[in-house]
Structure formats: C-alpha cells, structure tokens
Scaffold this motif. Sequence first.
Motif, PDB file in Angstrom:
ATOM      1  N   SER A   1      13.675   3.156  -3.816  1.00 25.82           N
ATOM      2  CA  SER A   1      13.956   2.812  -5.211  1.00 25.82           C
ATOM      3  C   SER A   1      12.705   2.957  -6.065  1.00 25.82           C
ATOM      4  O   SER A   1      12.744   3.492  -7.180  1.00 25.82           O
ATOM      5  N   PHE A   2      11.580   2.482  -5.533  1.00 23.59           N
ATOM      6  CA  PHE A   2      10.311   2.620  -6.247  1.00 23.59           C
ATOM      7  C   PHE A   2       9.961   4.097  -6.432  1.00 23.59           C
ATOM      8  O   PHE A   2       9.452   4.497  -7.480  1.00 23.59           O
ATOM      9  N   THR A   3      10.244   4.909  -5.432  1.00 21.64           N
ATOM     10  CA  THR A   3       9.987   6.348  -5.528  1.00 21.64           C
ATOM     11  C   THR A   3      10.768   6.965  -6.677  1.00 21.64           C
ATOM     12  O   THR A   3      10.262   7.823  -7.412  1.00 21.64           O
ATOM     13  N   ALA A   4      12.019   6.543  -6.852  1.00 24.49           N
ATOM     14  CA  ALA A   4      12.838   7.050  -7.962  1.00 24.49           C
ATOM     15  C   ALA A   4      12.206   6.696  -9.309  1.00 24.49           C
ATOM     16  O   ALA A   4      12.231   7.499 -10.248  1.00 24.49           O
TER      17      ALA A   4
ATOM     18  N   THR B   1       8.596   9.757   1.272  1.00 30.75           N
ATOM     19  CA  THR B   1       8.568   8.302   1.438  1.00 30.75           C
ATOM     20  C   THR B   1       9.003   7.908   2.846  1.00 30.75           C
ATOM     21  O   THR B   1       8.383   7.042   3.480  1.00 30.75           O
ATOM     22  N   LEU B   2      10.055   8.536   3.352  1.00 33.19           N
ATOM     23  CA  LEU B   2      10.518   8.242   4.718  1.00 33.19           C
ATOM     24  C   LEU B   2       9.474   8.663   5.747  1.00 33.19           C
ATOM     25  O   LEU B   2       9.292   7.979   6.770  1.00 33.19           O
TER      26      LEU B   2
ATOM     27  N   ILE C   1      15.983  -5.102  10.568  1.00 32.87           N
ATOM     28  CA  ILE C   1      16.725  -5.337   9.329  1.00 32.87           C
ATOM     29  C   ILE C   1      15.778  -5.387   8.131  1.00 32.87           C
ATOM     30  O   ILE C   1      16.026  -4.762   7.087  1.00 32.87           O
ATOM     31  N   ASN C   2      14.683  -6.116   8.264  1.00 31.08           N
ATOM     32  CA  ASN C   2      13.712  -6.207   7.173  1.00 31.08           C
ATOM     33  C   ASN C   2      13.092  -4.853   6.855  1.00 31.08           C
ATOM     34  O   ASN C   2      12.824  -4.527   5.693  1.00 31.08           O
ATOM     35  N   LEU C   3      12.868  -4.043   7.905  1.00 28.65           N
ATOM     36  CA  LEU C   3      12.298  -2.711   7.700  1.00 28.65           C
ATOM     37  C   LEU C   3      13.270  -1.816   6.937  1.00 28.65           C
ATOM     38  O   LEU C   3      12.862  -1.052   6.054  1.00 28.65           O
ATOM     39  N   LEU C   4      14.554  -1.908   7.252  1.00 26.25           N
ATOM     40  CA  LEU C   4      15.564  -1.119   6.543  1.00 26.25           C
ATOM     41  C   LEU C   4      15.639  -1.523   5.073  1.00 26.25           C
ATOM     42  O   LEU C   4      15.720  -0.673   4.180  1.00 26.25           O
ATOM     43  N   VAL C   5      15.604  -2.837   4.817  1.00 26.63           N
ATOM     44  CA  VAL C   5      15.649  -3.323   3.433  1.00 26.63           C
ATOM     45  C   VAL C   5      14.405  -2.867   2.677  1.00 26.63           C
ATOM     46  O   VAL C   5      14.480  -2.410   1.521  1.00 26.63           O
ATOM     47  N   MET C   6      13.235  -2.982   3.316  1.00 27.21           N
ATOM     48  CA  MET C   6      12.004  -2.563   2.664  1.00 27.21           C
ATOM     49  C   MET C   6      12.009  -1.062   2.375  1.00 27.21           C
ATOM     50  O   MET C   6      11.514  -0.611   1.335  1.00 27.21           O
ATOM     51  N   THR C   7      12.599  -0.284   3.270  1.00 28.73           N
ATOM     52  CA  THR C   7      12.672   1.165   3.064  1.00 28.73           C
ATOM     53  C   THR C   7      13.527   1.490   1.844  1.00 28.73           C
ATOM     54  O   THR C   7      13.181   2.374   1.047  1.00 28.73           O
TER      55      THR C   7
ATOM     56  N   LEU D   1       0.809  -1.219   0.000  1.00 30.37           N
ATOM     57  CA  LEU D   1       0.000   0.000   0.000  1.00 30.37           C
ATOM     58  C   LEU D   1       0.841   1.266   0.000  1.00 30.37           C
ATOM     59  O   LEU D   1       0.491   2.248  -0.661  1.00 30.37           O
ATOM     60  N   LEU D   2       1.946   1.279   0.740  1.00 31.35           N
ATOM     61  CA  LEU D   2       2.786   2.479   0.804  1.00 31.35           C
ATOM     62  C   LEU D   2       3.263   2.933  -0.583  1.00 31.35           C
ATOM     63  O   LEU D   2       3.128   4.105  -0.919  1.00 31.35           O
ATOM     64  N   PRO D   3       3.819   2.029  -1.405  1.00 30.06           N
ATOM     65  CA  PRO D   3       4.244   2.463  -2.749  1.00 30.06           C
ATOM     66  C   PRO D   3       3.096   3.022  -3.589  1.00 30.06           C
ATOM     67  O   PRO D   3       3.284   3.989  -4.330  1.00 30.06           O
ATOM     68  N   MET D   4       1.911   2.423  -3.456  1.00 29.24           N
ATOM     69  CA  MET D   4       0.775   2.885  -4.241  1.00 29.24           C
ATOM     70  C   MET D   4       0.370   4.312  -3.863  1.00 29.24           C
ATOM     71  O   MET D   4       0.170   5.177  -4.732  1.00 29.24           O
ATOM     72  N   LEU D   5       0.281   4.583  -2.558  1.00 31.26           N
ATOM     73  CA  LEU D   5      -0.103   5.914  -2.103  1.00 31.26           C
ATOM     74  C   LEU D   5       0.968   6.950  -2.429  1.00 31.26           C
ATOM     75  O   LEU D   5       0.664   8.067  -2.855  1.00 31.26           O
ATOM     76  N   VAL D   6       2.227   6.581  -2.231  1.00 27.06           N
ATOM     77  CA  VAL D   6       3.328   7.498  -2.539  1.00 27.06           C
ATOM     78  C   VAL D   6       3.340   7.848  -4.024  1.00 27.06           C
ATOM     79  O   VAL D   6       3.545   9.004  -4.402  1.00 27.06           O
ATOM     80  N   SER D   7       3.101   6.859  -4.869  1.00 25.92           N
ATOM     81  CA  SER D   7       3.119   7.104  -6.316  1.00 25.92           C
ATOM     82  C   SER D   7       2.018   8.076  -6.720  1.00 25.92           C
ATOM     83  O   SER D   7       2.251   8.980  -7.540  1.00 25.92           O
ATOM     84  N   ILE D   8       0.830   7.928  -6.147  1.00 25.88           N
ATOM     85  CA  ILE D   8      -0.275   8.835  -6.471  1.00 25.88           C
ATOM     86  C   ILE D   8       0.052  10.255  -6.015  1.00 25.88           C
ATOM     87  O   ILE D   8      -0.103  11.227  -6.775  1.00 25.88           O
ATOM     88  N   GLY D   9       0.517  10.387  -4.773  1.00 28.44           N
ATOM     89  CA  GLY D   9       0.818  11.709  -4.241  1.00 28.44           C
ATOM     90  C   GLY D   9       1.919  12.420  -4.998  1.00 28.44           C
ATOM     91  O   GLY D   9       1.778  13.599  -5.367  1.00 28.44           O
ATOM     92  N   ILE D  10       3.011  11.732  -5.265  1.00 32.98           N
ATOM     93  CA  ILE D  10       4.143  12.353  -5.952  1.00 32.98           C
ATOM     94  C   ILE D  10       3.781  12.722  -7.390  1.00 32.98           C
ATOM     95  O   ILE D  10       4.135  13.801  -7.878  1.00 32.98           O
TER      96      ILE D  10
END
Length: 246
Positions: A149-152, A106-107, A138-144, A59-68
């Motif tokens: 990357s998706f934001t770029a 994104t952050l 660790i998983n949260l850092l990798v996902m971030t 969900l986070l990538p989807m919302l970020v993509s719409i907003g940006i």
Amino acid sequence: MTKLIRADMTRMFRSRILHLMMLLFAGLIVLESAIVTGDDVQAGENVFSSVIFGMGSMLLPMLVSIGICLMIGAEFTSGGIRNKLTVGHTRQSIYGSWLICSFVITLAMVIVLVAASFASALIFGIDFSDTNVKATVINLLVMTVCDLSFTAIIILFSTLFTGVKSVAVAFIYNESTMMIFGIVGEVYKNNEVYKLVCRFFIQAQMNFYTTAEITDTPWLTALCSGSLGILATLAGIVSFKRKDLK
C-alpha cells in the motif's frame, strides 16, 4: 502491456540502485540483529520479531521509496515516457506497469528481509523458542500488504513530483507520518478511532509486531491499508493522465 511490463522489469532489476538497496538493507538487518542481541529485551518483547518487523515497517518502506522514486524519475528526465507513448502505449498501461514492477520490487525486499533476518538470527544465536510461528506468518502477511500500500502511495508521489523532488516528498511524508503517529499515540493509544486510523498506515504499525502474538484483527488492518493503496493508485492514474509531459 505484457511487453511493457517485461521491459520495465528488466530495466528496474538491472538497476544498480536496486542492487545497492538490497545489499544495504541486508547489511542493516545484520547490524540491527547484532545490536538487539546485546540489548536488554523489554518484558513481552520477542527479539526476532523486533528485528524482522521493525526493519520491515520502518526501513523497508524508506529504501523502497528512494529506489522507486529514482527509477521512475529517470524515465521523466531521459524521455523514456515519451518514447513509450510514441510506440502506442497508453498512460494507464505505463502507470500499471510501474505499479506491478514496483510491487515486485517490494516483495523482493520482503524476501531479503526474511532471509537476512533468519540468517542473522542463526549467526548471533537469537532464540526462536518463544517465537510463535503462526503469529509471525500472519503478521508478516499483514505487514507486506501495508508495504505494498505504501508503495502505491510512492508511485503517486513519483508522478506528481519528478526526480529528486519525489524522493524528498516521500521522505518527508514517511518521517512526518511516523512522528505524528508516535506523538499522538502517547496520548490516544487506547482510543478506538486512533487505532482504526493506524490500520491504514505502515508508519503506525512498527510497534505492533514486536511481541510473539498475532496482531489484533489482522484482516481489518490488511483491508484498511489495502484500501488506502487502491485510493492512491486511482489518484495516481488520474494525475498521470493529466500530467503535461512536454
């Protein structure tokens, strides 16, 4: 460029789109927590991890993509880009400012994710006893890294396709990539090449964080995803330099 970043940051964080996006995200996290609390948990699945990483990778990538896409698209339609060029900013600095501001957004969404997930876990009494703190961090850092990357990639789409078109393209890209990895994964989930390709895309990661264990070779996933983000950024800068703004 500092003044440009400051101006863009102020404009974006005052945007109603961003405020609504954050509120909606927090509300959906609470709703998801309520749903999974009442569902039967599959063997080996951690409830808290399924909420925070499921929402963070889907969900986070989807919302970020719409907003940006909407916020950058508004600069094309309002003539804001031409005004920036008129006062002496280069296209490279404009793109760089978009990139930095979008990364901050994104952050900020990741912070909302973590805060809302913990708050929801306390509200609904989700058990933390089987949650591996080290694995979660660790998983949260990798996902971030994957989210950044998706934001770029989304910023690249925002310069190639302006306005509502960029939102549509970003949505199609996100959903189709998720569907392709889901279908291919049913057949090749144990294939080493498939596993390597998955490391580049956040859409392929949402099922990898639901246990209490550390994701396999997290540094490699971060490296692969980060490399994709760098390629998208270079492509975006070249594309924006060649774009006709008349």
